[in-house]
Structures are given as structure tokens and as C-alpha cells.
Motif scaffolding. Structure first.
Motif, PDB file in Angstrom:
ATOM      1  N   ALA A  47      -0.531   5.863   6.569  1.00 28.44           N
ATOM      2  CA  ALA A  47      -0.056   7.802   5.850  1.00 28.44           C
ATOM      3  C   ALA A  47      -0.126   9.309   6.456  1.00 28.44           C
ATOM      4  CB  ALA A  47      -1.402   7.353   4.660  1.00 28.44           C
ATOM      5  N   ALA A  48      -1.664   9.135   7.093  1.00 27.80           N
ATOM      6  CA  ALA A  48      -2.307   9.757   7.793  1.00 27.80           C
ATOM      7  C   ALA A  48      -1.082  11.029   8.837  1.00 27.80           C
ATOM      8  CB  ALA A  48      -3.550   9.748   8.931  1.00 27.80           C
ATOM      9  N   CYS A  80       0.710  10.041   1.200  1.00 27.31           N
ATOM     10  CA  CYS A  80      -0.832   9.899  -0.272  1.00 27.31           C
ATOM     11  C   CYS A  80      -0.345   8.591  -0.763  1.00 27.31           C
ATOM     12  CB  CYS A  80      -1.175  10.811  -0.980  1.00 27.31           C
ATOM     13  SG  CYS A  80      -2.277  10.390  -2.168  1.00 27.31           S
ATOM     14  N   ILE A  81      -1.804   8.059  -0.317  1.00 30.99           N
ATOM     15  CA  ILE A  81      -1.720   6.356  -1.202  1.00 30.99           C
ATOM     16  C   ILE A  81      -2.242   7.186  -2.745  1.00 30.99           C
ATOM     17  CG2 ILE A  81      -2.551   4.163  -0.735  1.00 30.99           C
ATOM     18  CD1 ILE A  81      -1.558   4.062   2.231  1.00 30.99           C
ATOM     19  N   GLU A 138       0.662  -1.617   0.250  1.00 34.96           N
ATOM     20  CA  GLU A 138       0.197   0.048  -0.181  1.00 34.96           C
ATOM     21  C   GLU A 138       1.040   1.229  -0.422  1.00 34.96           C
ATOM     22  OE1 GLU A 138      -3.768   0.583   0.450  1.00 34.96           O
ATOM     23  OE2 GLU A 138      -3.173  -1.664  -0.192  1.00 34.96           O
ATOM     24  N   ARG A 155      -4.481  -2.438   5.070  1.00 34.51           N
ATOM     25  CA  ARG A 155      -5.270  -1.206   4.194  1.00 34.51           C
ATOM     26  C   ARG A 155      -5.186  -0.306   4.866  1.00 34.51           C
ATOM     27  NH1 ARG A 155      -7.124  -4.662   0.880  1.00 34.51           N
ATOM     28  NH2 ARG A 155      -9.261  -5.438   1.773  1.00 34.51           N
ATOM     29  N   VAL A 156      -6.343  -0.489   6.653  1.00 30.31           N
ATOM     30  CA  VAL A 156      -6.589   0.230   7.519  1.00 30.31           C
ATOM     31  C   VAL A 156      -5.443   0.163   8.219  1.00 30.31           C
ATOM     32  CG1 VAL A 156      -7.672  -0.052   9.866  1.00 30.31           C
ATOM     33  CG2 VAL A 156      -8.465  -1.197   7.909  1.00 30.31           C
ATOM     34  N   ARG A 162      -3.448   3.707   5.770  1.00 32.80           N
ATOM     35  CA  ARG A 162      -4.455   4.323   6.368  1.00 32.80           C
ATOM     36  C   ARG A 162      -3.744   5.555   7.381  1.00 32.80           C
ATOM     37  NH1 ARG A 162      -8.932   1.193   3.579  1.00 32.80           N
ATOM     38  NH2 ARG A 162      -9.431   1.234   5.870  1.00 32.80           N
ATOM     39  N   GLU A 163      -3.790   5.013   8.406  1.00 29.68           N
ATOM     40  CA  GLU A 163      -3.558   5.538   9.606  1.00 29.68           C
ATOM     41  C   GLU A 163      -1.811   6.249   9.621  1.00 29.68           C
ATOM     42  OE1 GLU A 163      -4.743   7.065  13.167  1.00 29.68           O
ATOM     43  OE2 GLU A 163      -5.262   6.251  11.590  1.00 29.68           O
ATOM     44  N   THR A 182      -4.865   1.715  -4.027  1.00 30.63           N
ATOM     45  CA  THR A 182      -5.005   0.097  -3.686  1.00 30.63           C
ATOM     46  C   THR A 182      -4.692  -1.055  -4.072  1.00 30.63           C
ATOM     47  OG1 THR A 182      -6.842   0.638  -2.541  1.00 30.63           O
ATOM     48  CG2 THR A 182      -6.345  -1.842  -2.230  1.00 30.63           C
TER      49      THR A 182
END
Length: 222
Positions: free
Chosen positions: A208-209, A214-215, A38, A201-202, A205-206, A218
Motif C-alpha cells: 500500500a505504501a 489506502c487499506i 487486504e 497483512r505485513v 501494508r508495505e 482488515t
């Protein structure tokens, strides 16, 4: 940009134990592998999963599983780190340890404190820390692991709130994995391949934040 290093510190669910036979899932199936896919190029995801690893407890049966004793040398070995992901607590609920969900969360708190004291050694910058609370156990009645985790099923449902309090107190980010994935009905505690994909994936996202990236797409998980 320089490559960012992410250390994933966990137990058999980070190692990638298949609940059907306890073999190891392939690299791209395990959640750290999904995380790597990811994030893509420029990010190095280090897998440090060990079956039976606890937060802070010495295991009188299996031995060599104390996460607190292992974390500092791993931090030093893989430095400089940009982010540490901690996913532990399942094994603390074995009956042999006789600890509460709150005790487990305090173990997580000690790991956070240890990481903050050591992740910046020789580098001058501290790693970000992300705690992942394991999902509650699936029903254990009649399963092979039931006798090892006596009382653990109920305690596993109390972990998220206990972890949340400890992480808030220390200003650490947390994911409640139970909001996105479920433990396997096959053995009650491990993750199916589909759940590894979701969790990776979850977490991506965290991450990345937290790292302000930026992802773009997928990745396909195989």
C-alpha cells in the motif's frame, strides 16, 4: 483506476505448504490470498509459488527449480506488472548447494537486476520490487528436514542483514519477515496458517505504501 497486477514469486511458503503433512493451504489462507483480501478490488495478485525453488541455483536432485531461469518468462507472461514480490532463499540453504548467506543475497540481487531489465518490456514502465527475506528456521534437531538443511539453521539467521545490504545497494524495498512471523516448529521451515495471515497483512501494508493506496479495513482470514 485500471487494475494493478502484483506478482508473488516464491517457493513452497508462497505456494502455501502446510507443515503438518505438506498439503496446500486454501487460497484465502495463503499469504498471497491474504494480500489480495487486504488490497481488495482493483488489484490482481498472481501466485507463483514453487516448492524447492532457489534464487539462482540449478538443483541436481530435484531439477527445474532455478528461479533465475524462470523469472523472465513469468514477467513476460504476466505483464504489465505494477509490483513484483520476491520471497526466496530458504531452499538455497540446503546442504547440497554449500552456499553462504551472502551468496544467497547475491542471488536475490541477480533477480532484482533481471526484473528491472525485463518488467518494462513492451509497456514502458518498470514494476516496483519488494523483497521479503524469509524468517529464520525453527530449531531443526530431530526433524525430518534436518539432514537436507545441515548448517542452514545458523545461515538462516544471517539472511536478513545480507539481504538488507543487497537491497540497499540496488534501491529495492525489503521486509524482514522474521520481525513479524516465525517458521513452524513442526518441520522447521514452513509457515503455519496463522503466520500466513500475519505475513499477508505485513506485505499488504508495505505494498500500500509503495503503490500509494489506502487499506480501509482488515479482511477476515479463513
Amino acid at each position: 483506476m485500471s487494475e494493478k497486477t502484483i506478482l508473488c514469486f516464491g517457493d513452497s511458503n508462497t505456494w502455501g505448504c502446510d507443515p503438518s503433512g505438506w498439503r496446500r493451504f486454501g487460497r484465502k489462507t495463503r499469504w498471497p490470498g491474504v494480500l489480495q483480501q487486504e488490497l481488495g478490488q482493483g488489484y490482481h495478485v498472481v501466485e507463483e509459488g514453487l516448492g524447492g525453488r532457489t534464487t539462482v541455483w540449478d538443483d541436481p536432485i530435484e531439477g527445474y527449480k532455478n528461479g533465475y531461469a524462470q523469472l523472465q518468462p513469468l514477467l513476460r507472461s504476466h505483464m504489465p506488472l505494477d509490483l513484483l514480490v520476491i520471497m526466496l532463499g530458504t531452499n538455497d540453504l540446503k546442504n547440497r548447494f554449500s552456499v553462504s548467506a551472502m551468496d544467497v543475497s547475491w542471488g536475490i540481487g541477480r533477480l532484482i537486476d533481471l526484473a528491472r531489465a525485463n518488467s518494462d518490456a513492451f509497456t514502458g514502465s518498470k514494476a516496483e520490487i519488494l523483497v521479503v527475506c524469509p524468517p529464520p528456521f525453527a530449531p531443526m534437531d530431530g526433524l525430518a528436514l534436518e539432514g537436507i538443511f545441515v548448517g542452514g539453521e545458523e545461515k538462516s539467521r544471517q539472511l536478513a542483514s545480507a539481504y538488507r545490504a543487497v537491497c540497499k545497494e540496488r534501491g529495492a524495498r525489503m521486509i524482514d519477515a522474521g520481525e513479524s512471523i516465525s517458521s513452524s516448529a513442526v518441520d522447521g521451515i514452513h509457515l503455519e496458517a496463522s503466520e500466513h495471515a500475519k505475513l499477508g497483512r505485513v506485505i499488504a501494508r508495505e505494498v500500500a505504501a509503495m503503490l500509494r493506496i489506502c487499506i480501509k479495513k482488515t479482511a477476515t482470514v479463513t
